[in-house]
Design a protein around this motif. Structure first.
Motif, PDB file in Angstrom:
ATOM      1  N   ASP A 261       0.512  -1.302  -0.008  1.00  0.00           N
ATOM      2  CA  ASP A 261       0.003  -0.064   0.183  1.00  0.00           C
ATOM      3  C   ASP A 261       1.218   1.166   0.139  1.00  0.00           C
ATOM      4  O   ASP A 261       1.702   1.446   1.194  1.00  0.00           O
ATOM      5  CB  ASP A 261      -0.615   0.073   1.339  1.00  0.00           C
ATOM      6  N   PRO A 262       0.786   2.054  -1.173  1.00  0.00           N
ATOM      7  CA  PRO A 262       2.010   3.491  -1.278  1.00  0.00           C
ATOM      8  C   PRO A 262       1.704   3.650  -0.261  1.00  0.00           C
ATOM      9  O   PRO A 262       2.838   4.710   0.090  1.00  0.00           O
ATOM     10  CB  PRO A 262       1.190   3.679  -2.769  1.00  0.00           C
ATOM     11  N   LEU A 263       0.314   4.070   0.142  1.00  0.00           N
ATOM     12  CA  LEU A 263       0.480   5.539   0.570  1.00  0.00           C
ATOM     13  C   LEU A 263       0.623   4.770   2.379  1.00  0.00           C
ATOM     14  O   LEU A 263       1.323   5.727   3.410  1.00  0.00           O
ATOM     15  CB  LEU A 263      -1.051   5.889   0.963  1.00  0.00           C
ATOM     16  N   LEU A 264       0.454   3.428   2.943  1.00  0.00           N
ATOM     17  CA  LEU A 264       1.099   3.244   4.489  1.00  0.00           C
ATOM     18  C   LEU A 264       2.142   3.381   4.368  1.00  0.00           C
ATOM     19  O   LEU A 264       3.377   3.076   5.298  1.00  0.00           O
ATOM     20  CB  LEU A 264       0.060   1.941   4.414  1.00  0.00           C
ATOM     21  N   SER A 265       2.851   2.593   3.403  1.00  0.00           N
ATOM     22  CA  SER A 265       3.865   2.653   3.161  1.00  0.00           C
ATOM     23  C   SER A 265       5.222   3.916   3.706  1.00  0.00           C
ATOM     24  O   SER A 265       5.700   4.114   4.064  1.00  0.00           O
ATOM     25  CB  SER A 265       4.500   1.658   2.090  1.00  0.00           C
ATOM     26  N   ILE A 310       3.058   9.392  -5.608  1.00  0.00           N
ATOM     27  CA  ILE A 310       3.052   9.983  -6.342  1.00  0.00           C
ATOM     28  C   ILE A 310       2.853   9.572  -7.855  1.00  0.00           C
ATOM     29  O   ILE A 310       1.323   9.761  -8.540  1.00  0.00           O
ATOM     30  CB  ILE A 310       3.794  11.352  -6.546  1.00  0.00           C
ATOM     31  N   ASN A 311       3.127   7.996  -8.025  1.00  0.00           N
ATOM     32  CA  ASN A 311       2.819   7.373  -9.100  1.00  0.00           C
ATOM     33  C   ASN A 311       1.571   6.864  -8.785  1.00  0.00           C
ATOM     34  O   ASN A 311       1.176   6.405 -10.376  1.00  0.00           O
ATOM     35  CB  ASN A 311       4.344   7.066  -9.542  1.00  0.00           C
ATOM     36  N   ALA A 312       1.525   6.502  -8.474  1.00  0.00           N
ATOM     37  CA  ALA A 312       0.360   5.619  -7.985  1.00  0.00           C
ATOM     38  C   ALA A 312      -1.021   6.378  -8.042  1.00  0.00           C
ATOM     39  O   ALA A 312      -2.454   5.878  -7.551  1.00  0.00           O
ATOM     40  CB  ALA A 312      -0.119   5.257  -6.519  1.00  0.00           C
ATOM     41  N   GLY A 313      -1.053   8.354  -7.871  1.00  0.00           N
ATOM     42  CA  GLY A 313      -1.977   8.788  -8.383  1.00  0.00           C
ATOM     43  C   GLY A 313      -2.542   9.844  -6.847  1.00  0.00           C
ATOM     44  O   GLY A 313      -3.324  10.318  -6.909  1.00  0.00           O
ATOM     45  N   ASN A 314      -1.357   9.991  -6.543  1.00  0.00           N
ATOM     46  CA  ASN A 314      -1.752  10.542  -4.981  1.00  0.00           C
ATOM     47  C   ASN A 314      -0.896  11.829  -4.809  1.00  0.00           C
ATOM     48  O   ASN A 314      -0.641  12.250  -5.967  1.00  0.00           O
ATOM     49  CB  ASN A 314      -1.153   9.854  -3.809  1.00  0.00           C
ATOM     50  N   ASN A 358      -2.379  14.081  -0.022  1.00  0.00           N
ATOM     51  CA  ASN A 358      -3.555  14.311  -0.248  1.00  0.00           C
ATOM     52  C   ASN A 358      -4.658  15.436   0.970  1.00  0.00           C
ATOM     53  O   ASN A 358      -4.970  14.793   1.184  1.00  0.00           O
ATOM     54  CB  ASN A 358      -4.315  12.769  -0.399  1.00  0.00           C
ATOM     55  N   GLN A 359      -3.742  16.218   1.042  1.00  0.00           N
ATOM     56  CA  GLN A 359      -4.419  17.210   1.574  1.00  0.00           C
ATOM     57  C   GLN A 359      -4.996  17.132   2.761  1.00  0.00           C
ATOM     58  O   GLN A 359      -5.216  18.521   3.195  1.00  0.00           O
ATOM     59  CB  GLN A 359      -6.133  17.752   0.822  1.00  0.00           C
ATOM     60  N   GLU A 360      -4.328  16.100   4.212  1.00  0.00           N
ATOM     61  CA  GLU A 360      -4.061  16.385   4.683  1.00  0.00           C
ATOM     62  C   GLU A 360      -2.485  16.609   4.850  1.00  0.00           C
ATOM     63  O   GLU A 360      -1.427  15.711   5.123  1.00  0.00           O
ATOM     64  CB  GLU A 360      -4.332  14.260   5.441  1.00  0.00           C
TER      65      GLU A 360
END
Length: 372
Positions: A261-265, A310-314, A358-360
């Motif tokens: 999970d790119p964001l969790l990582s 970022i490459n995953a769309g975040n 993501n805005q957070e």
């Protein structure tokens, strides 16, 4: 323990020196095992044993042993140091004091003095360190000692590098190096012989090993104590908590990478990077010193992980905070202030990066020099 202490306190005893060397090795091994096995049923008793070893290994007269020197190191009384001229020149250098503070060298033997000086040079700009390393070798040679690259204490890492040499001749002492073989042989890299986790494992082990041999190290990890920079040498309970935090964050990073999970990582890597950068000196090291460059390895990994998210769309923004404190304080929180090192009013080191995911927003954290 009483008989052990009696033997340790016997002056000019090779048996006492060998015992001290062995006990430091035991302490280091238990510390590393304690970090890797936080849930072991013997953990609590192990902490008590470590505390007893720490108390037992407090320096005795004429023998401040760092615990990893060669057991045959020459012991000289303070008034007969062969490197006394090097000690005096080092302590009186105003440029070194600017980067290291005003604390004089503490070593009582030539062997310890060599290593104390060389470790301090890892905290100053590379060009200054290089000139002083050559000066130290010149003084050692004048005293009848020569460079020895065959007797080196190995720090597990992802590359081989001689950090500084040892000596042989009139002064016998170990040098220090990074060793890829030592990293490959460690349990922590099993299944992670390449990639980001492999490099992270090396950084983790360098930190752990340096904590054992470097009494000047402090921590500034907010999750343990958020109000000050704490000595790891004089506060063994803080040292154990910091080592536990390093281990816990490493394992959480491993699990996040397994989940893909790119964001969790990314969030776990930010926490891991904070733990590594929260291992500090007072004053903090210069950014382009050996230590500064080593810690920047963590920031380079973090950038790769951010790019992956970022490459995953975040929408991801990571910023290392530096420069004038007044310019970045809106992006940081719970910062720490020092009245030494660097330039008044500037950031001395960035403990935690500022992140917007993501805005957070997640504030960073820094150590800065007071403006007065």
């Amino acid at each position: 323990m009483q008989r052990l202490r009696q033997l340790l306190e016997i002056e000019n005893s090779e048996l006492a020196h060998l015992l001290r060397f062995s006990l430091h090795g035991l302490e280091s091994a238990l510390n590393q095992a304690r970090t890797e096995l936080p849930q072991d049923p013997g953990a609590k008793v192990c902490d008590e044993v470590l505390q007893e070893l720490h108390n037992l290994l407090q320096p005795v007269p004429l023998q401040q042993d760092s615990g990893w020197e060669d057991a045959t190191a020459i012991i000289s009384p303070p008034d007969e140091l062969k490197l006394i001229h090097l000690q005096k020149a080092f302590d009186s250098d105003p440029e070194l004091r600017y980067y290291l503070g005003n604390s004089p060298l503490q070593s009582q033997t030539d062997s310890d003095l060599w290593n104390e000086i060389q470790r301090k040079l890892l905290r100053v700009p590379e060009d200054l360190a290089t000139s002083w390393q050559q000066r130290a070798l010149d003084v050692a040679q004048e005293a009848g000692a020569i460079e020895d690259n065959s007797n080196l204490y190995q720090l597990p890492f992802c590359r081989d590098e001689i950090i500084y040499p040892g000596l042989k001749g009139t002064v016998i002492t170990q040098g220090l190096c990074l060793s890829q073989k030592a990293l490959l042989n460690s349990e922590i890299t099993q299944g992670n012989e390449s990639g980001n986790l492999y490099l992270l494992a090396g950084l983790l082990l360098v930190c752990i090993n340096f904590i054992e041999i470097e009494p000047d190290l402090h921590h500034a990890l907010k999750s343990i104590f958020g109000f000050d920079i704490i000595s790891l040498h004089s506060k063994p309970e803080q040292r154990n908590q910091y080592l536990d935090a390093l281990s816990d964050r490493f394992h959480r990073t491993q699990k996040a990478e397994e989940n893909a999970d790119p964001l969790l990582s990314l969030r776990t890597w930010i926490d891991m990077d904070e733990a590594i950068h929260s291992l500090v000196f007072v004053p903090p090291v210069e950014r382009y010193s050996w230590w500064g460059k080593l810690q920047q390895e963590s920031r380079r990994i973090l950038k790769k992980v951010a790019d992956r998210a970022i490459n995953a769309g975040n929408d991801v923004r990571i910023r290392q905070l530096s420069g004038l404190y007044a310019d970045i304080c809106a992006l940081s929180k719970d910062d720490l202030q020092l009245d030494c090192g660097g330039i008044p009013g500037e950031v001395l080191t960035c403990l935690r990066v500022y992140a917007r995911i993501n805005q957070e927003e997640s504030p960073g954290r820094v150590v800065f020099r007071s403006s007065r």
